[in-house]
Design a protein around this motif. Structure first.
Motif, PDB file in Angstrom:
ATOM      1  N   ARG A 102       0.838  -1.193   0.000  1.00 47.44           N
ATOM      2  CA  ARG A 102       0.000   0.000   0.000  1.00 47.44           C
ATOM      3  C   ARG A 102       0.878   1.250   0.000  1.00 47.44           C
ATOM      4  O   ARG A 102       2.039   1.208   0.405  1.00 47.44           O
ATOM      5  N   ILE A 103       0.330   2.352  -0.452  1.00 50.18           N
ATOM      6  CA  ILE A 103       1.072   3.614  -0.445  1.00 50.18           C
ATOM      7  C   ILE A 103       1.157   4.166   0.967  1.00 50.18           C
ATOM      8  O   ILE A 103       2.215   4.592   1.422  1.00 50.18           O
ATOM      9  N   ALA A 104       0.019   4.160   1.678  1.00 53.65           N
ATOM     10  CA  ALA A 104      -0.037   4.626   3.074  1.00 53.65           C
ATOM     11  C   ALA A 104       0.619   6.002   3.208  1.00 53.65           C
ATOM     12  O   ALA A 104       1.544   6.204   3.990  1.00 53.65           O
ATOM     13  N   LEU A 105       0.142   6.958   2.419  1.00 49.10           N
ATOM     14  CA  LEU A 105       0.726   8.293   2.413  1.00 49.10           C
ATOM     15  C   LEU A 105       0.381   9.030   3.695  1.00 49.10           C
ATOM     16  O   LEU A 105      -0.783   9.064   4.120  1.00 49.10           O
ATOM     17  N   ASP A 106       1.385   9.613   4.332  1.00 47.23           N
ATOM     18  CA  ASP A 106       1.190  10.422   5.530  1.00 47.23           C
ATOM     19  C   ASP A 106       1.095  11.889   5.134  1.00 47.23           C
ATOM     20  O   ASP A 106       1.501  12.295   4.056  1.00 47.23           O
ATOM     21  N   GLY A 107       0.586  12.693   6.071  1.00 47.04           N
ATOM     22  CA  GLY A 107       0.535  14.118   5.828  1.00 47.04           C
ATOM     23  C   GLY A 107      -0.876  14.651   5.948  1.00 47.04           C
ATOM     24  O   GLY A 107      -1.820  13.927   6.315  1.00 47.04           O
ATOM     25  N   PRO A 108      -1.061  15.931   5.664  1.00 41.17           N
ATOM     26  CA  PRO A 108      -2.394  16.544   5.785  1.00 41.17           C
ATOM     27  C   PRO A 108      -3.368  15.977   4.763  1.00 41.17           C
ATOM     28  O   PRO A 108      -2.971  15.429   3.735  1.00 41.17           O
ATOM     29  N   GLN A 109      -4.637  16.122   5.088  1.00 39.30           N
ATOM     30  CA  GLN A 109      -5.677  15.612   4.204  1.00 39.30           C
ATOM     31  C   GLN A 109      -5.888  16.599   3.059  1.00 39.30           C
ATOM     32  O   GLN A 109      -6.634  17.565   3.158  1.00 39.30           O
ATOM     33  N   ASN A 110      -5.199  16.361   1.951  1.00 41.92           N
ATOM     34  CA  ASN A 110      -5.344  17.202   0.774  1.00 41.92           C
ATOM     35  C   ASN A 110      -5.639  16.328  -0.438  1.00 41.92           C
ATOM     36  O   ASN A 110      -5.940  15.143  -0.306  1.00 41.92           O
ATOM     37  N   GLU A 111      -5.565  16.954  -1.626  1.00 39.34           N
ATOM     38  CA  GLU A 111      -5.930  16.212  -2.839  1.00 39.34           C
ATOM     39  C   GLU A 111      -4.994  15.036  -3.091  1.00 39.34           C
ATOM     40  O   GLU A 111      -5.437  13.957  -3.526  1.00 39.34           O
TER      41      GLU A 111
END
Length: 391
Positions: free
Chosen positions: A149-158
């Motif tokens: 999975r990518i499992a991208l961290d960070g703020p909820q943006n596009e």
């Protein structure tokens, strides 16, 4: 080589920033030039003195003739030190001042433009870094790496929304592949079992070819042949339902449901199960054969998976077809699994007497082929309530 998104964004935003900066500085230069012109014209005039040389002492000095004022400006040339000062007129002073300002502004434009493109290149690289992770994950994906999975961290943006959507898509793909593998394994098992039974029956019958033994072998082979036919027919119907409909025609769903209930009344009575139907005139566009198979599977499953003395209730309205039955307690978390091929409440596979385990799978496939939806809920007292909504 096509331009990358990063290069395009850098050219776009850097170019816009440079154009805006150029426009602002040009406006400032024009305004400064106007101000200098106005200030130079406002310098007060001084009359030119007239020398009285050559005029006799007994005669008065003639008045000086009025002349146009000529302002004087003094500049010390660069590197001149304490040398003589250079006197210039207002126009030369104005041109020199404006030229100096223009040179400074041009240098500022060049510096700002270079910094703008450099900063835009760096910022777009940081902004597009998650896309590189998504691209790398997509390139690594295969049937053996669907767990990644990518499992991208960070703020909820596009970008995080895109990464989460991609992860959800991989989840669905992994479940579909697992379901396909399980389907193939279970189908292989179901097809192999009757063949093994037939082979055993033939071998035993040939070892003792008495009339009584041959009759038993014949009956056993007929039962397994019928089971194989039902399984193959179910797989074909399931495949047809998954493929969709080639053509649609008006179907009297009320007549279909009543015919199915009448055809299965004898089996229900034999098991001591009461079947009640409440229908209304409903016409849908679809395939009559598939809709008949869908209704038959619902009613047969409700009869087969019931308790002695139980009941089955069939309700048809303009909104949906609902089949309820009494039976064993079904855990709510297990309900969705019953729509998977060969999936049962207590085991993945089923015996020959219980059918092939494709009933609800076929119902779901036929409903989807008709643009409808099917859902099931566990009854508090046992059994299921299956609802098929057709459009």
């Amino acid at each position: 080589m096509p331009a990358t998104v990063r290069a395009r964004m850098t050219l776009l935003y850097g170019g816009l920033f440079a154009v805006i900066t150029l426009g602002v500085l040009s406006a400032v230069l024009w305004m400064q030039k106007r101000i200098v012109n106005d200030r130079v014209q406002d310098v007060p005039a001084h009359p030119n003195p007239v020398a009285c040389d050559g005029v006799p002492e007994d005669m008065p000095c003639p008045p000086a003739a009025p002349v146009a004022p000529t302002p004087r400006f003094e500049f010390v040339e660069p590197g001149a030190g304490q040398g003589p000062k250079k006197v210039v007129g207002p126009e030369q002073f104005q041109d020199s001042l404006v030229g100096s300002q223009r040179l400074v502004i041009l240098v500022a434009i060049v510096v700002i433009t270079v910094l703008a493109f450099a900063v835009c290149w760096w910022l777009t690289g940081r902004l597009l870094r998650p896309l590189h992770s998504i691209t790398a994950t997509a390139r690594r994906l295969s049937l053996s790496t669907l767990h990644e999975r990518i499992a991208l961290d960070g703020p909820q943006n596009e970008l995080k929304e895109l990464a989460d959507t991609f992860d959800a898509m991989i989840d669905r793909l992994e479940k579909a592949v697992d379901s396909q593998r399980r389907f193939v394994a279970n189908a292989s098992h179901e097809l192999r079992t009757p063949l093994a039974i037939q082979r055993t029956a033939v071998e035993v019958g040939l070892a003792d070819p008495s009339p009584e033994r041959l009759a038993e072998v014949r009956a056993e082979m007929l039962r397994n042949t019928l089971r194989s036919e039902r399984l193959i027919e179910g797989l074909l119907v399931l495949a047809q339902g998954e493929r969709g409909l080639d053509a649609r025609a008006p179907v009297d769903l009320e007549a279909v449901v009543r015919q199915v209930v009448e055809d299965n009344a004898a089996a229900a009575e034999r098991d001591g199960i009461a079947v009640a139907a409440e229908t209304r005139p409903v016409t849908v566009a679809g395939d009559e054969v598939l809709l008949t198979r869908m209704a038959a599977n619902l009613v047969q499953n409700a009869i087969r998976h019931n308790r002695p003395g139980g009941d089955v209730r069939v309700e048809l309205s303009e909104e949906a077809l609902v089949v309820r039955n009494t039976g064993p307690i079904v855990p709510p978390e297990k309900v969705d699994e019953l729509f998977e091929p060969f999936r049962r409440l207590h085991a993945d596979r089923t015996g020959s007497a219980e059918g092939a385990g494709l009933g609800l799978s076929i119902v779901a496939a036929i409903a989807r082929a008709h643009g409808g939806d099917v859902r099931a809920t566990a009854n508090p007292d046992g059994g299921l309530s299956v609802t098929v909504a057709l459009t």
